[in-house]
Design an enzyme around this catalytic site. Structure first.
Site, PDB file in Angstrom:
ATOM      1  N   ASP A 130      66.424   6.909  44.049  1.00  0.00           N
ATOM      2  CA  ASP A 130      67.226   7.240  42.955  1.00  0.00           C
ATOM      3  C   ASP A 130      66.895   8.508  42.090  1.00  0.00           C
ATOM      4  OD1 ASP A 130      68.680   4.968  43.871  1.00  0.00           O
ATOM      5  OD2 ASP A 130      67.710   3.562  42.363  1.00  0.00           O
ATOM      6  N   ARG A 160      78.512   4.812  34.932  1.00  0.00           N
ATOM      7  CA  ARG A 160      78.052   3.298  35.442  1.00  0.00           C
ATOM      8  C   ARG A 160      76.785   3.222  35.185  1.00  0.00           C
ATOM      9  NH1 ARG A 160      78.795   3.122  41.284  1.00  0.00           N
ATOM     10  NH2 ARG A 160      77.992   1.350  41.060  1.00  0.00           N
ATOM     11  N   CYS A 205      79.873   3.019  50.909  1.00  0.00           N
ATOM     12  CA  CYS A 205      79.651   3.487  49.704  1.00  0.00           C
ATOM     13  C   CYS A 205      79.194   4.959  50.111  1.00  0.00           C
ATOM     14  CB  CYS A 205      78.341   2.903  49.322  1.00  0.00           C
ATOM     15  SG  CYS A 205      77.418   3.518  47.988  1.00  0.00           S
ATOM     16  N   ARG A 246      75.066   0.882  53.965  1.00  0.00           N
ATOM     17  CA  ARG A 246      74.623  -0.161  52.921  1.00  0.00           C
ATOM     18  C   ARG A 246      75.254  -1.654  53.272  1.00  0.00           C
ATOM     19  NH1 ARG A 246      74.578   1.969  46.866  1.00  0.00           N
ATOM     20  NH2 ARG A 246      72.940   0.385  46.702  1.00  0.00           N
ATOM     21  N   GLN A 287      71.013  -8.774  55.631  1.00  0.00           N
ATOM     22  CA  GLN A 287      69.807  -9.253  55.365  1.00  0.00           C
ATOM     23  C   GLN A 287      70.067 -10.462  54.234  1.00  0.00           C
ATOM     24  OE1 GLN A 287      67.074  -8.595  57.198  1.00  0.00           O
ATOM     25  NE2 GLN A 287      68.318  -7.418  58.298  1.00  0.00           N
ATOM     26  N   LYS A 302      69.112  -0.480  34.355  1.00  0.00           N
ATOM     27  CA  LYS A 302      70.402  -1.119  35.052  1.00  0.00           C
ATOM     28  C   LYS A 302      69.967  -1.809  36.138  1.00  0.00           C
ATOM     29  CE  LYS A 302      72.505   1.742  37.990  1.00  0.00           C
ATOM     30  NZ  LYS A 302      72.988   1.323  39.529  1.00  0.00           N
ATOM     31  N   ASN A 303      69.140  -1.540  36.877  1.00  0.00           N
ATOM     32  CA  ASN A 303      68.853  -2.323  38.150  1.00  0.00           C
ATOM     33  C   ASN A 303      68.081  -3.619  37.962  1.00  0.00           C
ATOM     34  OD1 ASN A 303      70.548  -0.552  39.479  1.00  0.00           O
ATOM     35  ND2 ASN A 303      68.954   0.487  40.678  1.00  0.00           N
TER      36      ASN A 303
HETATM   37  N1  EPU Z   1      69.911  -2.439  54.185  1.00  0.00           N
HETATM   38  C1  EPU Z   1      70.543  -2.818  55.272  1.00  0.00           C
HETATM   39  N2  EPU Z   1      70.862  -4.276  55.258  1.00  0.00           N
HETATM   40  C2  EPU Z   1      70.868  -5.131  54.274  1.00  0.00           C
HETATM   41  C3  EPU Z   1      70.357  -4.540  53.169  1.00  0.00           C
HETATM   42  C4  EPU Z   1      69.635  -3.078  52.969  1.00  0.00           C
HETATM   43  O1  EPU Z   1      70.535  -2.180  56.437  1.00  0.00           O
HETATM   44  O2  EPU Z   1      71.240  -6.307  54.464  1.00  0.00           O
HETATM   45  C5  EPU Z   1      69.612  -1.012  54.251  1.00  0.00           C
HETATM   46  C6  EPU Z   1      70.442  -0.025  53.263  1.00  0.00           C
HETATM   47  O3  EPU Z   1      71.516   0.410  53.881  1.00  0.00           O
HETATM   48  C7  EPU Z   1      69.379   0.886  52.872  1.00  0.00           C
HETATM   49  C8  EPU Z   1      67.940   0.221  52.633  1.00  0.00           C
HETATM   50  O4  EPU Z   1      68.274  -1.001  53.338  1.00  0.00           O
HETATM   51  O5  EPU Z   1      69.355   1.931  53.693  1.00  0.00           O
HETATM   52  C9  EPU Z   1      67.443  -0.085  51.398  1.00  0.00           C
HETATM   53  O6  EPU Z   1      68.631  -0.600  50.752  1.00  0.00           O
HETATM   54  P1  EPU Z   1      68.639  -1.859  49.587  1.00  0.00           P
HETATM   55  O7  EPU Z   1      69.003  -3.023  49.839  1.00  0.00           O
HETATM   56  O8  EPU Z   1      67.255  -1.722  49.060  1.00  0.00           O
HETATM   57  O9  EPU Z   1      69.389  -1.040  48.266  1.00  0.00           O
HETATM   58  P2  EPU Z   1      70.135  -1.783  47.151  1.00  0.00           P
HETATM   59  O10 EPU Z   1      69.340  -3.164  46.841  1.00  0.00           O
HETATM   60  O11 EPU Z   1      71.625  -2.302  47.873  1.00  0.00           O
HETATM   61  C10 EPU Z   1      68.920  -0.871  45.394  1.00  0.00           C
HETATM   62  C11 EPU Z   1      69.584  -0.164  43.952  1.00  0.00           C
HETATM   63  C12 EPU Z   1      69.942   1.120  44.352  1.00  0.00           C
HETATM   64  C13 EPU Z   1      68.582   1.862  45.038  1.00  0.00           C
HETATM   65  C14 EPU Z   1      68.128   1.019  46.143  1.00  0.00           C
HETATM   66  C15 EPU Z   1      67.043   1.690  46.778  1.00  0.00           C
HETATM   67  C16 EPU Z   1      70.360  -1.917  42.642  1.00  0.00           C
HETATM   68  C17 EPU Z   1      71.495  -2.402  41.847  1.00  0.00           C
HETATM   69  N3  EPU Z   1      70.632  -0.692  43.292  1.00  0.00           N
HETATM   70  O12 EPU Z   1      70.189  -1.022  46.200  1.00  0.00           O
HETATM   71  O13 EPU Z   1      70.252   1.753  43.376  1.00  0.00           O
HETATM   72  O14 EPU Z   1      68.913   3.228  45.354  1.00  0.00           O
HETATM   73  O15 EPU Z   1      67.819  -0.294  45.662  1.00  0.00           O
HETATM   74  O16 EPU Z   1      65.931   1.475  45.963  1.00  0.00           O
HETATM   75  O17 EPU Z   1      69.316  -2.406  42.522  1.00  0.00           O
HETATM   76  C18 EPU Z   1      71.381   3.347  41.921  1.00  0.00           C
HETATM   77  O18 EPU Z   1      70.801   2.762  40.882  1.00  0.00           O
HETATM   78  O19 EPU Z   1      71.996   4.758  41.985  1.00  0.00           O
HETATM   79  C19 EPU Z   1      71.350   3.024  43.335  1.00  0.00           C
HETATM   80  C20 EPU Z   1      71.933   3.060  44.163  1.00  0.00           C
END
Ligand code: EPU
Length: 417
Positions: free
Chosen positions: A304, A396, A116, A121, A125, A22-23
């Site tokens: 995850d 999902r 969320c 989240r 960045q 998925k990701n």
């Molecule tokens: N964060 C910030 N600011 C930002 C971006 C991230 O503070 O601008 C924080 C987030 O709040 C979190 C941490 O940094 O505490 C890491 O977040 P990240 O951005 O890596 O998460 P994401 O990209 O939103 C993806 C996956 C998630 C998975 C996370 C961590 C996708 C579509 N989603 O989310 O997948 O948990 O990386 O590995 O790739 C799932 O599949 O169930 C899922 C939630």
């Protein structure tokens, strides 16, 4: 809303084919915005999130032809650069259209995703990086408005490691003028899979798979073919299911080198694991041993997989603890596992699990995708009937989970409501 009814206690035996990740699929679908040529994808999973992303891209003007798990996309007639709140609120990954739109068309209007169930989240960045690349970005009435005549290469150091943040900025940099360096980049296999597709499209990227990506911008990208990598989280989820119930299952169309930290923990639980180039076999003959772990970015233990491993820990004899370092509120499954007889307490970002040896079925409800998966695992091992409500979360991110589990002997059925 559909629910799952599980009669627990069956050992699992047989083969489960693993779907595409998925990701990896979600950012890869967005890469179709970067070119006017065809992007041909195979191993695309059947998931609600994939469907939502395709709907969004189609609204923008991308044409989509689907044939089973193959999708051909074309971004030649993209005319709408708007990702509305109604879609983004159902799937945060929609933020991944932001950078490709600005990079190729010079503008985008994307709803802020909002909070969320698992944490706040934020996406600052993504925005900070896009501004560093020369875009003008304004936040107004819940929307991100971004504009740039031409993005310009720069050096970006993200404040924390962010998966979709890295993916968004990587896509932006492919069409920026000159060289971009992204430091502190996420190294998740899904980021690497996107980078491999971008290279096939003509992008110039060095350091793939490391935390320092160097991108030499090109004038335009072209079409490509790509096979999405296997879903390591789906793989790990089924490994946990077998660790919980016992049995002998071979997972096909997957590989072990994208989930080493989780596999080591499954071995520590007492499972016998063997693997080949595209399969992993798990044999579990005894009750699982509890394991302590702490979630971190790849290649560490994935957040995850935290909920699913916690479900298995409940069945162990010993006391264990689990530390969640990525999301501030990812223990929503704890209360529901406790309804099944588990003994889990949380203190801040640590969960303390007193193994109880057996769980007893009950109605439960999940609030996010991986929490739902942990409840299914607990239900498969519990005595009696477990009802898992609100399984739209599961749909999902898991490709027909109950069908795959039924094929290996689980007593699990979907009830339409
Ligand atoms: N964060 C910030 N600011 C930002 C971006 C991230 O503070 O601008 C924080 C987030 O709040 C979190 C941490 O940094 O505490 C890491 O977040 P990240 O951005 O890596 O998460 P994401 O990209 O939103 C993806 C996956 C998630 C998975 C996370 C961590 C996708 C579509 N989603 O989310 O997948 O948990 O990386 O590995 O790739 C799932 O599949 O169930 C899922 C939630």
């Amino acid at each position: 809303m559909d629910k799952l009814i599980i009669n627990g206690g069956n050992r699992l035996h047989g083969e489960i084919p693993i779907s595409g990740a998925k990701n990896a699929a979600l950012p890869i679908l967005c890469a179709s915005l970067l070119t006017a040529d065809d992007i041909e994808l195979t191993n695309v999973p059947h998931l609600k999130d994939v469907q939502t992303m395709l709907t969004l891209l189609q609204q923008m003007g991308v044409t989509v032809k689907k044939d089973g798990n193959k999708i051909v996309m074309n971004g030649n007639t993209v005319h709408n650069f708007n990702a509305p709140y109604e879609l983004v609120k159902t799937m945060r990954a929609a933020i991944l259209v932001l950078c490709p739109l600005v990079a190729r068309f010079g503008e985008a209007k994307v709803s802020l995703p909002g909070g969320c169930a698992i944490g706040s989240r934020p996406v600052e960045q993504h925005i900070k990086g896009l501004r560093a690349l020369g875009a003008e970005v304004e936040i107004k009435a819940g929307y991100i408005y971004a504009k740039a005549k031409k993005l310009k290469g720069t050096r970006i150091v993200t404040d924390m490691i962010t998966v979709t943040g890295t993916e968004n900025l990587l896509m932006a940099a492919t069409l920026a003028e000159g060289e971009t360096v992204i430091k502190n980049a996420a190294r998740e296999p899904e980021v690497t899979d996107l980078a491999h597709l971008l290279v096939k499209m003509g992008a110039k990227i060095e350091g793939i798979g490391t935390d320092r990506l160097v991108i030499h911008g090109v004038e335009r990208l072209h079409g490509a073919r790509h096979d999405v990598i296997p879903d390591r989280i789906e793989t790990g989820t089924f490994l946990c299911a077998v660790a919980a119930t016992g049995g002998d299952v071979t997972l096909t169309k997957t590989r072990d080198n994208i989930l080493e930290s989780a596999l080591n923990k499954i071995r520590e639980m007492g499972a016998d694991i063997s693997a080949g180039a595209d399969w992993i076999r798990i044999k579990m003959e005894k009750r699982p041993r509890g394991v302590n772990f702490r979630t971190t970015e790849y290649p560490g233990f994935p957040t995850d997989m935290q909920a699913q491993f916690m479900a298995v820990n409940c069945l162990a004899d010993e006391a264990t603890h689990v530390i969640e370092t990525i999301f501030e509120n990812r223990f929503m499954h704890v209360q529901e596992l406790n309804r099944l007889g588990a003994r889990i307490k949380t203190e801040g970002n640590t969960a303390f699990i007193s193994g109880v040896g057996k769980l007893v079925g009950a109605p439960v409800m999940a609030t996010d995708l991986r929490a739902s998966a942990s409840l299914v695992i607990a239900g498969l091992a519990a005595q009696g009937e477990t009802q898992v409500n609100r399984i739209y979360h599961l749909d999902r991110g898991y490709d027909r989970m109950e069908v795959k589990l039924t094929a290996v002997g689980a007593d699990i059925k979907r009830v339409k409501q």
